[in-house]
Write a protein that holds these residues in place. Structure first.
Motif, PDB file in Angstrom:
ATOM      1  N   GLY A  74       0.845  -1.203   0.000  1.00 13.89           N
ATOM      2  CA  GLY A  74       0.000   0.000   0.000  1.00 13.89           C
ATOM      3  C   GLY A  74       0.874   1.245   0.000  1.00 13.89           C
ATOM      4  N   GLY A 105      -0.084   4.453  -0.292  1.00 13.68           N
ATOM      5  CA  GLY A 105      -1.007   5.584  -0.206  1.00 13.68           C
ATOM      6  C   GLY A 105      -0.526   6.671   0.721  1.00 13.68           C
ATOM      7  N   GLY A 118       1.153   4.596   3.806  1.00 10.57           N
ATOM      8  CA  GLY A 118       2.292   3.742   3.434  1.00 10.57           C
ATOM      9  C   GLY A 118       3.448   4.551   2.869  1.00 10.57           C
ATOM     10  N   SER A 120      -0.598  -1.642   4.724  1.00  8.77           N
ATOM     11  CA  SER A 120      -1.057  -0.254   4.813  1.00  8.77           C
ATOM     12  C   SER A 120      -2.069   0.034   3.716  1.00  8.77           C
ATOM     13  N   VAL A 121      -2.971  -0.911   3.540  1.00  5.87           N
ATOM     14  CA  VAL A 121      -3.963  -0.768   2.468  1.00  5.87           C
ATOM     15  C   VAL A 121      -5.202  -0.050   2.999  1.00  5.87           C
ATOM     16  N   THR A 175      -9.031   0.767   4.087  1.00  5.30           N
ATOM     17  CA  THR A 175     -10.063   0.023   4.825  1.00  5.30           C
ATOM     18  C   THR A 175     -11.327   0.884   4.894  1.00  5.30           C
ATOM     19  N   SER A 203      -7.021  -9.644   0.855  1.00  4.64           N
ATOM     20  CA  SER A 203      -6.261 -10.021  -0.350  1.00  4.64           C
ATOM     21  C   SER A 203      -4.763  -9.853  -0.115  1.00  4.64           C
ATOM     22  N   LYS A 262      -0.678  -1.855   9.824  1.00  3.60           N
ATOM     23  CA  LYS A 262      -0.507  -0.395   9.851  1.00  3.60           C
ATOM     24  C   LYS A 262      -1.848   0.281   9.540  1.00  3.60           C
ATOM     25  N   SER A 263      -2.653  -0.378   8.718  1.00  2.37           N
ATOM     26  CA  SER A 263      -3.997   0.149   8.439  1.00  2.37           C
ATOM     27  C   SER A 263      -4.792   0.217   9.733  1.00  2.37           C
ATOM     28  N   THR A 264      -5.814   1.061   9.748  1.00  2.00           N
ATOM     29  CA  THR A 264      -6.724   1.127  10.903  1.00  2.00           C
ATOM     30  C   THR A 264      -7.765   0.025  10.753  1.00  2.00           C
ATOM     31  N   LEU A 305      -0.495   9.675  12.193  1.00  2.00           N
ATOM     32  CA  LEU A 305      -0.144  10.902  11.462  1.00  2.00           C
ATOM     33  C   LEU A 305      -1.404  11.600  10.974  1.00  2.00           C
ATOM     34  N   GLU A 365      -2.755  14.260   7.934  1.00  2.58           N
ATOM     35  CA  GLU A 365      -2.321  14.737   6.621  1.00  2.58           C
ATOM     36  C   GLU A 365      -1.984  16.221   6.682  1.00  2.58           C
ATOM     37  N   SER A 403     -10.425  10.998   5.267  1.00  2.32           N
ATOM     38  CA  SER A 403     -10.882   9.641   4.959  1.00  2.32           C
ATOM     39  C   SER A 403     -11.177   8.824   6.205  1.00  2.32           C
ATOM     40  N   CYS A 404     -10.792   9.313   7.390  1.00  2.00           N
ATOM     41  CA  CYS A 404     -10.807   8.382   8.525  1.00  2.00           C
ATOM     42  C   CYS A 404     -11.779   8.659   9.658  1.00  2.00           C
ATOM     43  N   ARG A 407     -10.891  13.554   0.299  1.00  2.00           N
ATOM     44  CA  ARG A 407     -11.828  12.539   0.787  1.00  2.00           C
ATOM     45  C   ARG A 407     -12.678  13.087   1.947  1.00  2.00           C
TER      46      ARG A 407
HETATM   47  P1  NAD Z   1      -4.888   4.972   0.415  1.00  2.00           P
HETATM   48  O1  NAD Z   1      -6.143   4.595  -0.265  1.00  2.00           O
HETATM   49  O2  NAD Z   1      -4.262   6.294   0.140  1.00  2.00           O
HETATM   50  O3  NAD Z   1      -3.757   3.866   0.105  1.00  2.00           O
HETATM   51  C1  NAD Z   1      -3.980   2.499   0.156  1.00  2.00           C
HETATM   52  C2  NAD Z   1      -3.223   1.847  -0.992  1.00  2.00           C
HETATM   53  O4  NAD Z   1      -3.274   0.427  -0.848  1.00  2.00           O
HETATM   54  C3  NAD Z   1      -3.813   2.141  -2.378  1.00  2.00           C
HETATM   55  O5  NAD Z   1      -2.834   2.776  -3.188  1.00  2.00           O
HETATM   56  C4  NAD Z   1      -4.211   0.761  -2.927  1.00  2.00           C
HETATM   57  O6  NAD Z   1      -4.008   0.629  -4.322  1.00  2.00           O
HETATM   58  C5  NAD Z   1      -3.275  -0.146  -2.151  1.00  2.00           C
HETATM   59  N1  NAD Z   1      -3.710  -1.546  -2.097  1.00  2.00           N
HETATM   60  C6  NAD Z   1      -4.935  -2.043  -1.766  1.00  2.00           C
HETATM   61  N2  NAD Z   1      -4.918  -3.395  -1.803  1.00  2.00           N
HETATM   62  C7  NAD Z   1      -3.665  -3.765  -2.161  1.00  2.00           C
HETATM   63  C8  NAD Z   1      -3.023  -5.019  -2.366  1.00  2.00           C
HETATM   64  N3  NAD Z   1      -3.667  -6.178  -2.187  1.00  2.00           N
HETATM   65  N4  NAD Z   1      -1.722  -5.033  -2.747  1.00  2.00           N
HETATM   66  C9  NAD Z   1      -1.050  -3.870  -2.931  1.00  2.00           C
HETATM   67  N5  NAD Z   1      -1.598  -2.643  -2.738  1.00  2.00           N
HETATM   68  C10 NAD Z   1      -2.889  -2.587  -2.358  1.00  2.00           C
HETATM   69  O7  NAD Z   1      -5.172   4.805   1.969  1.00  2.00           O
HETATM   70  P2  NAD Z   1      -4.420   5.566   3.176  1.00  2.00           P
HETATM   71  O8  NAD Z   1      -5.001   6.909   3.381  1.00  2.00           O
HETATM   72  O9  NAD Z   1      -2.957   5.412   2.991  1.00  2.00           O
HETATM   73  O10 NAD Z   1      -4.914   4.674   4.406  1.00  2.00           O
HETATM   74  C11 NAD Z   1      -4.434   3.371   4.591  1.00  2.00           C
HETATM   75  C12 NAD Z   1      -4.856   2.903   5.976  1.00  2.00           C
HETATM   76  O11 NAD Z   1      -4.252   3.741   6.972  1.00  2.00           O
HETATM   77  C13 NAD Z   1      -6.358   2.958   6.249  1.00  2.00           C
HETATM   78  O12 NAD Z   1      -6.720   1.882   7.065  1.00  2.00           O
HETATM   79  C14 NAD Z   1      -6.521   4.247   7.018  1.00  2.00           C
HETATM   80  O13 NAD Z   1      -7.630   4.203   7.900  1.00  2.00           O
HETATM   81  C15 NAD Z   1      -5.254   4.309   7.826  1.00  2.00           C
HETATM   82  N6  NAD Z   1      -4.803   5.657   8.213  1.00  2.00           N
HETATM   83  C16 NAD Z   1      -4.879   6.679   7.321  1.00  2.00           C
HETATM   84  C17 NAD Z   1      -4.398   7.935   7.673  1.00  2.00           C
HETATM   85  C18 NAD Z   1      -4.448   9.089   6.710  1.00  2.00           C
HETATM   86  O14 NAD Z   1      -4.129  10.194   7.135  1.00  2.00           O
HETATM   87  N7  NAD Z   1      -4.815   8.913   5.462  1.00  2.00           N
HETATM   88  C19 NAD Z   1      -3.815   8.128   8.922  1.00  2.00           C
HETATM   89  C20 NAD Z   1      -3.744   7.056   9.803  1.00  2.00           C
HETATM   90  C21 NAD Z   1      -4.240   5.815   9.417  1.00  2.00           C
END
Ligand code: NAD
Ligand code: UGA
Length: 466
Positions: free
Chosen positions: A13, A15, A18, A93-94, A96, A116, A134-136, A176, A178, A284-285, A355
């Protein structure tokens, strides 16, 4: 040791979490090789772009780290199988997001991307691998991950013990925010690590100890760690809904929400952070994590607890609806065919992320009333804004402008929905001259100089004051 580095990390991940998180790990731990992989080829290509302004995530300080580490100990690719196979530690870090259909739709987290990636790890990992959440995630997800990893070994006809392929699961949620991601990662309030075996907890702690004081590293059991992340977001959002509810009361009583917020927040037991009233929390969260918490509570039969937390989201929605109505009422009850400038489309400043941005819901309300919207945001690209409104079957009238002045030209009203620093320093006098009169400014972020705007001739509505 699998190569010249001490350990290989793979992050699934690339994103908003990650990408920046792995950049900061790579930058502080040159002894580690960090591979960030993603199924989204376009995103990976952007992470590898020579032009660093094209990175898929905009975060102050990110470009410098990518410049320093990329190609040295930090790599972005779509070689998921290969990177899993060589990893000692895998961060998941995908995304959710909230489920949109089926059981728990609208509340529960959709864990299909977690499943997956877990199945890929089960298939391609070698030797002992520490898998880090790492994902929530909803509390107890580690149980599911463990079951998938272990049963998948059996599916492939292996005997776990003879094969030497083993897994440990660690929960290491990310806190963190954004727009300040690099600073938050570099100087976190705490790092939370939950796990079952000391060795894995120590392995992950040692990564963070490269730049973070060990006193800031909190270790817990798996379930406390998973739950603490949801609760932390729920508490933060709760403060915002609380002050937003009070903003409405200020408007009808003559109190000023900024003054109330200061008076309340200076009590050290309450604290002054996260008490800025606004058009509701986006991102997003917060909403997804609270709804997930609500779902979990209902699942365990704790309906009163669920209702309590659900109201934090309800107030957030109400605040946005309230603002739309105030705009319409002040523009003589009709905004049909009126041009309205929307300044700010990201859910907060210093990010290109839109988001759940309050701008989206408020704009949709105004478009439903046949307003003509003119958007300007310093960081959000045009297509991103267009895509938010194209999905609707209605034919809305809007345009995306290159500058605030262009958006405001010939408009009846300006609504500030994101507190970008540059909005404070616009040539408001010139804007006034180019608008239709009476010219309105709706400051939903309480970020402009109200008196100065009134002196110019604007009619001004500021959230949380009368
Ligand atoms: P995001 O959508 O920006 O990134 C997730 C990435 O995972 C995408 O690029 C997607 O293509 C990839 N992915 C999905 N399935 C995959 C697989 N099987 N193999 C490879 N790559 C795959 O999401 P995000 O904002 O980075 O958030 C990720 C997690 O972290 C979530 O659970 C979110 O709740 C949590 N979180 C987010 C933040 C934030 O500020 N955005 C902060 C803390 C926690
Ligand atoms: C939030 C949390 O702050 C992070 O700790 C967490 O890791 C992250 O969610 C997550 O899990 O995704 P983020 O959503 O990036 O981070 O940004 P925040 O600074 O929390 O702002 C969220 C929303 O609340 C924004 O729309 C912001 O404008 C709004 N907000 C924030 C207010 O309206 N008032 C405030 O006082 C603070």
């Amino acid at each position: 040791m699998k190569n010249k580095f001490n350990k290989n990390i793979c992050c699934i991940g690339a994103g908003y979490v990650g990408g920046p998180t792995m950049c900061v790990i790579a930058s502080n731990c040159p002894q580690l090789r960090v591979d960030v992989v993603d199924i989204n080829d376009e995103r990976i290509e952007a992470w590898n772009s020579n032009d660093l302004s094209k990175l898929p995530v905009f975060e102050p300080g990110l470009e410098n780290i990518v410049r320093k580490c990329r190609g040295i100990n930090l790599f972005f690719s779509n070689k998921i199988e290969e990177c899993i196979a060589k990893a000692d530690i895998i961060f998941i870090s995908v995304n959710t997001p909230t489920k949109t259909k089926g059981i728990g739709a609208g509340f529960a987290s959709d864990l299909k991307w977690i499943e997956s990636s877990t199945r890929q790890i089960a298939k391609f990992a070698k030797d002992h691998t520490v898998v880090v959440e790492k994902s929530t995630l909803p509390v107890k997800t580690a149980e599911t991950i463990k079951t998938i990893l272990n049963s998948s070994l059996l599916n492939h006809g292996f005997n776990i013990k003879e094969n030497n392929k083993t897994f440990s699961i660690v929960s290491n949620p990310e806190f963190l925010a954004e727009g300040t991601a690099i600073n938050d990662l570099q100087h976190p309030d705490r790092v939370l690590i939950g796990g079952e075996d000391e060795e894995s907890i120590e392995l992950i702690s040692n990564i963070y100890k490269c730049w973070i004081d060990s006193k800031k590293i909190i270790t817990t059991n798996l379930w406390s760690s998973e739950l603490s992340k949801l609760v932390a977001n729920a508490f933060l959002a709760q403060r915002i809904s609380s002050i937003n509810s009070i903003s409405a009361l200020c408007e009808v009583t003559g109190a000023d929400v900024k003054e109330v917020s200061k008076a309340v927040g200076t009590d050290s037991r309450i604290g002054n952070k996260f008490l800025n009233a606004g058009p509701g929390f986006g991102g997003s969260c917060f909403k997804k994590d609270i709804l997930n918490l609500v779902y979990l509570c209902r699942f365990y039969g704790l309906n009163e607890v669920a209702n309590y937390w659900e109201n934090i989201v309800n107030i957030n929605f109400w605040q946005q609806k309230r603002i739309s109505k105030i705009v319409i009422n002040n523009l003589f009850g009709t905004i049909s065919e009126k041009r309205i400038a929307i300044l700010g489309f990201s859910f907060k400043p210093n990010t290109n992320d839109t988001r759940e941005s309050p701008s989206i819901n408020i704009s949709k309300d105004l478009l439903q009333e046949d307003a003509k919207l003119a958007f300007y945001d310093p960081r959000v690209n045009k297509n991103q804004i267009i895509s938010e409104f194209q999905t609707n079957s209605n034919t809305f009238s809007f345009e995306v402008c290159e500058s605030a002045l262009e958006a405001c030209r010939n408009s009846d009203a300006v609504i500030v929905l994101t507190e970008w620093e540059e909005f404070k320093f616009l040539d408001w006098r010139k804007i006034f001259e180019e608008m239709r009169k009476p010219a309105w400014v709706f400051d939903t972020r309480i970020c402009l100089d109200n008196d100065a705007l009134k002196d110019i001739g604007f009619k001004v509505w500021t959230l949380g004051s009368s």
